[in-house]
Design an enzyme around this catalytic site. Structure first.
Site, PDB file in Angstrom:
ATOM      1  N   LYS A  48       1.016  -0.909  -0.219  1.00 40.86           N
ATOM      2  CA  LYS A  48       0.129   0.343   0.589  1.00 40.86           C
ATOM      3  C   LYS A  48       0.644   1.871   0.153  1.00 40.86           C
ATOM      4  O   LYS A  48       1.967   1.093   0.300  1.00 40.86           O
ATOM      5  CB  LYS A  48      -1.225  -0.061   1.408  1.00 40.86           C
ATOM      6  CG  LYS A  48       0.093  -0.039   2.859  1.00 40.86           C
ATOM      7  CD  LYS A  48      -0.930   0.331   3.383  1.00 40.86           C
ATOM      8  CE  LYS A  48      -0.687  -0.256   5.271  1.00 40.86           C
ATOM      9  NZ  LYS A  48      -0.974  -0.995   6.476  1.00 40.86           N
ATOM     10  N   ARG A 146     -10.643   0.144  15.194  1.00 35.20           N
ATOM     11  CA  ARG A 146     -11.042   1.217  13.649  1.00 35.20           C
ATOM     12  C   ARG A 146     -11.590   0.468  13.055  1.00 35.20           C
ATOM     13  O   ARG A 146     -12.786   0.252  12.781  1.00 35.20           O
ATOM     14  CB  ARG A 146      -9.125   0.836  12.934  1.00 35.20           C
ATOM     15  CG  ARG A 146      -8.273   2.203  12.534  1.00 35.20           C
ATOM     16  CD  ARG A 146      -7.015   2.211  12.383  1.00 35.20           C
ATOM     17  NE  ARG A 146      -6.794   0.942  11.635  1.00 35.20           N
ATOM     18  CZ  ARG A 146      -5.446   0.946  10.555  1.00 35.20           C
ATOM     19  NH1 ARG A 146      -4.424   1.914  10.823  1.00 35.20           N
ATOM     20  NH2 ARG A 146      -5.061  -0.261   9.837  1.00 35.20           N
ATOM     21  N   HIS A 178      -6.375  -7.236  12.414  1.00 33.96           N
ATOM     22  CA  HIS A 178      -5.399  -6.270  12.270  1.00 33.96           C
ATOM     23  C   HIS A 178      -4.756  -6.199  14.143  1.00 33.96           C
ATOM     24  O   HIS A 178      -6.032  -5.747  15.394  1.00 33.96           O
ATOM     25  CB  HIS A 178      -5.427  -5.779  12.161  1.00 33.96           C
ATOM     26  CG  HIS A 178      -4.238  -4.022  11.588  1.00 33.96           C
ATOM     27  ND1 HIS A 178      -2.781  -4.852  11.047  1.00 33.96           N
ATOM     28  CD2 HIS A 178      -4.050  -3.264  11.119  1.00 33.96           C
ATOM     29  CE1 HIS A 178      -2.155  -4.117  10.870  1.00 33.96           C
ATOM     30  NE2 HIS A 178      -2.661  -2.528  10.832  1.00 33.96           N
ATOM     31  N   ARG A 234       0.781 -10.724   6.565  1.00 30.92           N
ATOM     32  CA  ARG A 234       0.318  -9.241   5.971  1.00 30.92           C
ATOM     33  C   ARG A 234       1.966  -8.631   6.675  1.00 30.92           C
ATOM     34  O   ARG A 234       1.738  -7.735   7.503  1.00 30.92           O
ATOM     35  CB  ARG A 234      -0.718  -8.641   6.403  1.00 30.92           C
ATOM     36  CG  ARG A 234      -1.983  -9.569   6.099  1.00 30.92           C
ATOM     37  CD  ARG A 234      -2.834  -8.738   5.962  1.00 30.92           C
ATOM     38  NE  ARG A 234      -3.506  -7.259   7.337  1.00 30.92           N
ATOM     39  CZ  ARG A 234      -4.087  -8.136   8.625  1.00 30.92           C
ATOM     40  NH1 ARG A 234      -4.532  -9.501   8.556  1.00 30.92           N
ATOM     41  NH2 ARG A 234      -3.842  -7.652   9.783  1.00 30.92           N
ATOM     42  N   TYR A 287      15.225  30.155   9.222  1.00 32.53           N
ATOM     43  CA  TYR A 287      14.455  30.951   9.550  1.00 32.53           C
ATOM     44  C   TYR A 287      14.147  31.345  11.286  1.00 32.53           C
ATOM     45  O   TYR A 287      14.201  30.385  11.919  1.00 32.53           O
ATOM     46  CB  TYR A 287      13.581  30.412   8.890  1.00 32.53           C
ATOM     47  CG  TYR A 287      13.302  30.087   7.707  1.00 32.53           C
ATOM     48  CD1 TYR A 287      13.525  31.709   6.922  1.00 32.53           C
ATOM     49  CD2 TYR A 287      12.860  29.347   6.439  1.00 32.53           C
ATOM     50  CE1 TYR A 287      12.937  31.815   5.212  1.00 32.53           C
ATOM     51  CE2 TYR A 287      12.425  29.440   5.446  1.00 32.53           C
ATOM     52  CZ  TYR A 287      12.673  30.862   4.786  1.00 32.53           C
ATOM     53  OH  TYR A 287      12.521  30.828   3.233  1.00 32.53           O
ATOM     54  N   CYS A 340      13.841  23.367   6.323  1.00 25.44           N
ATOM     55  CA  CYS A 340      12.657  24.241   5.281  1.00 25.44           C
ATOM     56  C   CYS A 340      12.281  24.001   4.238  1.00 25.44           C
ATOM     57  O   CYS A 340      12.367  22.318   4.077  1.00 25.44           O
ATOM     58  CB  CYS A 340      13.560  25.929   4.355  1.00 25.44           C
ATOM     59  SG  CYS A 340      15.174  26.380   5.715  1.00 25.44           S
ATOM     60  N   ASP A 342      12.616  23.431   0.704  1.00 21.96           N
ATOM     61  CA  ASP A 342      13.270  23.276  -0.067  1.00 21.96           C
ATOM     62  C   ASP A 342      15.124  22.582  -0.007  1.00 21.96           C
ATOM     63  O   ASP A 342      15.391  21.718  -0.643  1.00 21.96           O
ATOM     64  CB  ASP A 342      13.498  23.830  -1.612  1.00 21.96           C
ATOM     65  CG  ASP A 342      12.327  24.483  -1.808  1.00 21.96           C
ATOM     66  OD1 ASP A 342      11.518  23.920  -2.294  1.00 21.96           O
ATOM     67  OD2 ASP A 342      12.199  25.993  -1.631  1.00 21.96           O
TER      68      ASP A 342
END
Ligand code: PLP
Length: 418
Positions: A48, A146, A178, A234, A287, A340, A342
């Site tokens: 997944k 869940r 699960h 799994r 920053y 940051c 990038d």
């Protein structure tokens, strides 16, 4: 099988800002290791979320080649992508919202999962439209709270499946649940979930429904709780060479002993420094000026940031005071200041290195280099998230390059063993 080690990756080529390198030989090695760990249970490799950021189709093919009997994905769309690429083996998906179009999955022989009677009816309707009986698995909520039917809801789910089976619309191929805390060896939830699962299975039989394949274990269950293996396991994260229970496995460069020994990390994130420079004592970095050089030093600009999936929480000083580190010129270099969008900055400690020097954000942990787990700890998260975010940023629409390599080292080491 001896715990083979892969040869070191060559560094990123000159001009490569950043790339995600995925070692398909490591995938095969880990899949074989997990098949052996699963004992008599069949192995499902969970692919997944674009194979946890490693690339759905490439990983699926490598896993099948290494003997994964099943593949598992979350969504119908992920399953259909595998079918479109020619994978026609056993394949399970398990997550949908009401109104999901099941026609394609049913026609393609994908096993789908129902949590509710309404889902069974949607799947049965798809079977009527396509003219093929649907392969249906039922999910029990044994305590994760869940997906799945709780025990009080279970009889109704079983009844709906039995009715659809009676109409020839579905074949029930499995019943599963699960685990919530299999990565904590002594957590009481695992035993209590096994008890609820056993109750659901016997109730299904009483109600006249054979459960098909019974499965419960994720990677942690497979490695740490042998009695959860049942018919099928799994395995997700362990496929990618990450231990599902790092606190149990001990120091992180691949546990050398115990369950999961010999797993090899599959993903390496590397590139070339965009720039290096000298800064003076008292200069602050990035920053907010959250880090200030105490002495004259040199810094390197790593052209990777949170837009590439690098967690901003790994900004110095890092969660719990452990800075994230980047491997440059044979040493770990701490991230200084904020990550940051990038880019991020590392302290090179006064060493004069040219721009274009190779860096490795994380990888196999060779020579003590950082791993995805080190980054996860610095960011206060788990390595699952680090892999999926950075690898995900390298997906189809991402700006990060992803490259699959297959040096075949797993085959060589197997021949050496023979
Ligand atoms: C993701 C997932 C797994 C794999 O879990 P790992 O801890 O990565 O092994 C197994 N089963 C289900 C239902 C999942 O959603």
């Amino acid at each position: 099988m001896s715990p083979a080690l892969p040869p070191p990756h060559p560094p990123a080529a000159p001009g490569v800002r950043a790339e995600v390198v995925v070692d398909l030989a490591a995938v095969r090695h880990n899949v074989r290791l997990l098949r052996a760990a699963a004992g008599s249970a069949a192995l499902m490799t969970v692919v997944k979320a674009d194979a946890y950021g490693h690339g759905l189709l490439a990983v699926a093919a490598a896993a099948r080649e290494a003997g994964a009997a099943w593949l598992g994905v979350a969504t119908v769309e992920e399953a259909l992508a595998l079918r479109a690429a020619g994978d026609d083996g056993p394949l399970l998906c398990w997550l949908a919202a009401p109104g999901q179009d099941y026609d394609g999955a049913v026609a393609a022989g994908v096993d789908v999962t129902a949590y509710t009677p309404a889902e069974v009816r949607e799947v049965a309707a798809a079977a009527r439209r396509t003219g093929v009986p649907a392969r249906l698995q039922l999910k029990v909520d044994t305590g994760l709270s869940r997906g799945g039917a709780t025990l009080p809801e279970w009889d109704a789910l079983v009844a709906a499946a039995r009715e659809a089976r009676g109409a020839g619309e579905v074949v029930v191929t499995g019943t599963w649940s699960h685990l919530a805390a299999a990565d904590e060896p002594d957590h009481p939830a695992t035993g209590s979930q096994q008890g609820v699962f056993a109750a659901a299975l016997s109730r299904a039989r009483v109600l006249g429904l054979a459960p098909g394949l019974r499965h419960l274990a994720n990677s942690a269950g497979t490695l740490l709780h042998p009695d959860t293996r049942l018919d099928l396991v799994r395995c997700g994260v362990a496929t990618y060479g990450r231990h599902p229970a790092p606190e149990v496995a001990g120091p992180d460069t691949g546990p050398d002993t115990g369950p999961g020994a010999g797993l090899v990390p599959v993903m390496t994130v590397q590139g070339r420094l965009a720039l290096t420079k000298r800064i003076r004592a008292g200069a602050s970095v990035s920053y907010g000026h959250t880090w200030t050089a105490e002495r004259d030093t040199t810094v390197g600009l790593v052209p990777l940031g949170y837009a590439d999936g690098v967690p901003r929480h790994a900004s110095s000083p890092g969660a719990g005071g452990h800075p994230a580190e980047v491997w440059v010129a044979g040493r770990r270099r701490p991230v200084v200041g904020r990550v940051c969008m990038d880019q991020l900055v590392v302290d090179l400690g006064g060493e004069e290195l040219p721009a274009g020097t190779p860096y490795e954000l994380f990888g196999t942990g060779h020579d003590g280099a950082p791993t995805a787990l080190d980054w996860a700890r610095a960011a206060g998260t788990i390595d699952y998230e680090v892999l999926t975010r950075v690898g995900g940023a390298a997906g189809a629409d991402g700006r990060l390059a992803r490259r699959w390599v297959d040096t075949g080292w797993d085959r060589t080491s197997r021949e050496d063993d023979a």
